[in-house]
Enzyme design. Structure first.
Site, PDB file in Angstrom:
ATOM      1  CG  ASP A   1      -2.127   0.945   1.521  1.00  0.00           C
ATOM      2  OD1 ASP A   1      -2.387   1.586   0.206  1.00  0.00           O
ATOM      3  OD2 ASP A   1      -2.436   1.421   2.462  1.00  0.00           O
TER       4      ASP A   1
ATOM      5  N   GLY B   1      -8.749   5.522   1.522  1.00  0.00           N
ATOM      6  CA  GLY B   1      -9.466   6.418   2.627  1.00  0.00           C
ATOM      7  C   GLY B   1     -10.938   6.147   2.678  1.00  0.00           C
TER       8      GLY B   1
HETATM    9  P1  13P Z   1      -8.764   4.799   5.883  1.00  0.00           P
HETATM   10  O1  13P Z   1      -7.829   5.548   6.718  1.00  0.00           O
HETATM   11  O2  13P Z   1     -10.015   5.377   5.645  1.00  0.00           O
HETATM   12  O3  13P Z   1      -8.912   3.330   6.651  1.00  0.00           O
HETATM   13  O4  13P Z   1      -7.960   4.477   4.651  1.00  0.00           O
HETATM   14  C1  13P Z   1      -7.074   3.406   4.253  1.00  0.00           C
HETATM   15  C2  13P Z   1      -6.332   3.476   3.100  1.00  0.00           C
HETATM   16  O5  13P Z   1      -6.508   4.169   2.103  1.00  0.00           O
HETATM   17  C3  13P Z   1      -5.216   2.520   3.129  1.00  0.00           C
HETATM   18  O6  13P Z   1      -4.389   3.012   1.770  1.00  0.00           O
HETATM   19  O1  G3H Z   2      -3.195   4.930   3.755  1.00  0.00           O
HETATM   20  C1  G3H Z   2      -2.471   4.556   4.916  1.00  0.00           C
HETATM   21  C2  G3H Z   2      -2.777   3.457   5.677  1.00  0.00           C
HETATM   22  O2  G3H Z   2      -3.857   3.677   6.444  1.00  0.00           O
HETATM   23  C3  G3H Z   2      -1.488   2.805   6.309  1.00  0.00           C
HETATM   24  O3  G3H Z   2      -1.283   3.513   7.152  1.00  0.00           O
HETATM   25  O4  G3H Z   2       1.272   4.222   6.973  1.00  0.00           O
HETATM   26  O5  G3H Z   2       0.123   4.381   9.222  1.00  0.00           O
HETATM   27  O6  G3H Z   2       0.516   2.163   8.115  1.00  0.00           O
HETATM   28  P1  G3H Z   2       0.269   3.595   8.081  1.00  0.00           P
HETATM   29 ZN    ZN Z   3      -4.387   4.757   1.200  1.00  0.00          ZN
END
Ligand code: 13P
Ligand code: G3H
Ligand code: ZN
Length: 333
Positions: A94, A233
């Site tokens: 991610d 998000g």
């Molecule tokens: P949230 O913070 O809304 O759960 O989004 C997570 C996300 O987009 C991880 O890439």
């Molecule tokens: O989009 C971000 C994710 O919620 C991951 O968050 O970088 O704190 O692990 P993090």
């Molecule tokens: Zn994200």
């Protein structure tokens, strides 16, 4: 070099095709800990849903890259042990922020990566995404790229304000990068504080945020028929979890997420991957706080992590069944 196929993982290609055709979305749940991973697998198996387990750069640093690779392999074995003969589990990076990080993940068994060049100038975003795609596709690893910037903090990519995706750029961007899916900005943002109360309307005592830009989504769909679209998000920030956290010593003010009806609507479109992290954090924290407040003598982590795992599992199942609609969508059970 480990290929994800040897770990029993799958890439996103086939599951996205089916999701778009079927009008549902695949859940992409972030994880950092064993309990989150177990809850994700239990929920996916119980609902017979394909699932994307995703890790951020920060999660990878927290959990350790080697351990993660074995956790993913363990997730497949665990799903089978729970009775799912043909699980469809993706291990996805991610918000990868460099070619090197994406390559490292691909070399260590990830079946999908995101290269997030959304904060870069357009041409640089294309060049970086194409470099990752060229490497990833040699190993049949799928690549998500992002166009448009979400409000708030995207891992280590920050943007002061939201810049919605420009529909007129998506054909050029997806063609020139060769990416397999496209993350877009239509009003979602990361974290548990997506909107200020001033941006919301009070309806029956509940703060309702402004709707997502469905007009932009539909324009993008018209430009790229059948192309997989991703929403980041997308936590809904359940009020009951926030209330539990605050009741048992927490202090979360004005936490507001994306209403689930809007995500349900988006799931029916070309949006075929919906990212949820904050809701899992809230479910875990609420259960841990409640347990420790009610059992002040407990100090065995299993005593408070078990209800935390149960609460996350319940939340994941709810998302799969009632919001994304990916239940029962495994190609083979
Ligand atoms: P949230 O913070 O809304 O759960 O989004 C997570 C996300 O987009 C991880 O890439
Ligand atoms: O989009 C971000 C994710 O919620 C991951 O968050 O970088 O704190 O692990 P993090
Ligand atoms: Zn994200």
């Amino acid at each position: 070099m480990v290929n994800y196929k040897d770990l029993g993982l799958v890439n996103t290609r086939e599951m996205f095709k089916r999701a778009i055709a079927g009008g549902y979305a695949i859940p992409a749940f972030n994880f950092n800990t064993m309990e989150q991973m177990q809850a994700i697998v239990m929920a996916a198996v119980e609902t017979k849903s394909p699932v994307i387990m995703q890790v951020s750069k920060g999660a990878r640093n927290y959990a350790n890259a080697q351990i993660l690779r074995y956790m993913a392999e363990g997730a497949v074995a665990y799903a089978k042990e729970l009775g799912c003969e043909h699980p469809e589990i993706v291990l996805h990076l991610d918000h990868g922020d460099s070619f090197e990080l994406c390559k490292d993940c691909i070399d260590m068994g990830f079946s999908s990566v995101m290269i997030d060049g959304s904060s870069l100038p357009y041409e640089e975003n294309i060049a970086l995404a194409k470099k990752v795609v060229d490497y990833a596709h040699q190993f049949d690893v799928t690549v998500e790229a992002e166009l448009g910037v979400l409000a708030g903090v995207e891992d280590e990519v920050s943007a002061a304000e939201s810049h919605y995706t420009k529909p007129e750029e998506v054909i050029d961007f997806s063609t020139r990068t060769g990416c397999d899916s496209l993350a877009i900005s239509i009003g979602t943002s990361h974290g548990a504080h997506k909107f200020t109360p001033e941006q919301c309307t009070l309806v029956n005592g509940v703060l309702v945020p402004p709707p997502l830009a469905f007009d932009i989504l539909h324009e993008i769909e018209k430009k790229l028929p059948g192309f997989p679209i991703v929403l980041h998000g997308s936590s809904s920030v359940p009020m009951e979890e926030v209330e539990t956290i605050n009741k048992y010593g927490g202090h979360l003010e004005a936490a507001i997420g994306i209403p689930e009806e809007q995500l349900r609507e988006a799931s029916k479109s070309a949006v075929c991957k919906i990212n949820i992290d904050s809701d899992s954090r809230l479910a875990m924290t609420a259960a841990v706080r409640k347990h420790l407040a009610e059992h002040p003598g407990d100090f065995d982590p299993r005593q408070y992590l078990k209800p935390a795992r149960e609460n996350m599992k319940k939340m994941y199942i709810h998302k799969i069944v009632n919001v994304l609609g990916s239940d029962g969508k495994l190609a083979e059970c």
